[in-house]
Write a protein that holds these residues in place. Structure first.
Motif, PDB file in Angstrom:
ATOM      1  N   CYS A 100      49.678  42.168  40.374  1.00 46.64           N
ATOM      2  CA  CYS A 100      48.835  41.015  40.704  1.00 46.64           C
ATOM      3  C   CYS A 100      48.160  41.187  42.063  1.00 46.64           C
ATOM      4  O   CYS A 100      46.961  40.921  42.207  1.00 46.64           O
TER       5      CYS A 100
ATOM      6  N   THR B 262      44.551  37.123  40.733  1.00 39.07           N
ATOM      7  CA  THR B 262      44.256  38.456  40.194  1.00 39.07           C
ATOM      8  C   THR B 262      42.763  38.676  39.981  1.00 39.07           C
ATOM      9  O   THR B 262      42.261  39.782  40.148  1.00 39.07           O
TER      10      THR B 262
ATOM     11  N   THR C 213      44.674  37.855  32.624  1.00 35.24           N
ATOM     12  CA  THR C 213      46.092  38.051  32.956  1.00 35.24           C
ATOM     13  C   THR C 213      46.974  37.422  31.886  1.00 35.24           C
ATOM     14  O   THR C 213      46.725  36.297  31.447  1.00 35.24           O
TER      15      THR C 213
ATOM     16  N   TYR D  90      45.106  32.150  33.313  1.00 42.85           N
ATOM     17  CA  TYR D  90      45.924  33.201  32.708  1.00 42.85           C
ATOM     18  C   TYR D  90      46.535  32.652  31.424  1.00 42.85           C
ATOM     19  O   TYR D  90      46.557  31.433  31.186  1.00 42.85           O
TER      20      TYR D  90
END
Length: 221
Positions: free
Chosen positions: A120, A155, A159, A180
């Motif tokens: 990350c 990030t 993700t 994410y």
């Protein structure tokens, strides 16, 4: 240095050592025929690339067109028992990145636990195609106020988090909303182990992990 080893039937496997600023790292490649992605996964602070989830991904994903690169950090290759500081882990990951990108394919940066944090933190600077976070340690056990959510939320790329339902480092319901995807592994702990009394066995729990990652990597453009 690269050497051939024996892998899963039908899956060529090679091991490569890489010199980094943090020491000598090691990559074990589980190669897919006609691969479209490389999934690079690092281990946690308390174990190596023989972790049950990492081994399962290496066995399953090549059949889905994903080459899996299991990355051992220099401290682990050197036989040390305690992981170094996060900045040293990041340096080791940066050092192996050129080798991970060498096949010329998009690289999904991933890891379990401390390795997920490394993935990350470095995704943006390294140009990762996406991030896979297995058992992301959202906080130390019993210390929810010590949140590491900022690493996960920053990030900047697609993700996926795969998290055990009984993970003391953060249960799925503790994770904040963000850009994410999150898949829970019912009854799984930080290593995706399930208790004997659980209505699913260990094989099924691991299948939740591999099915989720296979579907997600298949959806990446």
């Amino acid at each position: 240095m690269t050497e051939a080893t024996t892998g899963t039937p039908g899956t060529p496997r090679t091991t490569e050592t890489i010199e980094t600023d943090a020491g000598t790292a090691r990559i074990t490649w589980h190669e897919a025929r006609g691969a479209r992605l490389v999934l690079a996964v690092g281990h946690g602070a308390g174990g190596g690339v023989d972790a049950r989830d990492l081994a399962a991904l290496a066995a399953v994903l090549p059949a889905h067109g994903v080459t899996v690169a299991l990355v051992e950090q220099p401290w682990r290759v050197a036989g040390k028992k305690v992981a170094p500081a996060p900045r040293t882990l990041d340096a080791g990951w940066r050092g192996v990145w050129p080798a991970l990108a060498a096949p010329g394919l998009p690289v999904v940066s991933g890891g379990r636990s401390a390795g997920a944090r490394v993935a990350c933190r470095t995704a943006g600077e390294l140009g990762a195609h996406a991030v896979l976070a297995l058992s992301f340690p959202l906080h130390p056990p019993g210390r929810p106020e010590k949140s590491r959510a900022g690493e996960l939320l920053g990030t900047g790329v697609p993700t996926l988090v795969v998290q055990g339902g009984n993970d003391p480092f953060g249960k799925p319901e503790e994770f904040p909303d963000g850009p994410y995807e999150l898949v829970g592994v019912p009854w799984g702990d930080h290593g995706f182990a399930v208790p004997k009394r659980a209505p699913v066995d260990q094989d099924r729990a691991l299948a939740v992990v591999t099915d989720a990652v296979a579907a997600w990597t298949g959806s990446l453009g």
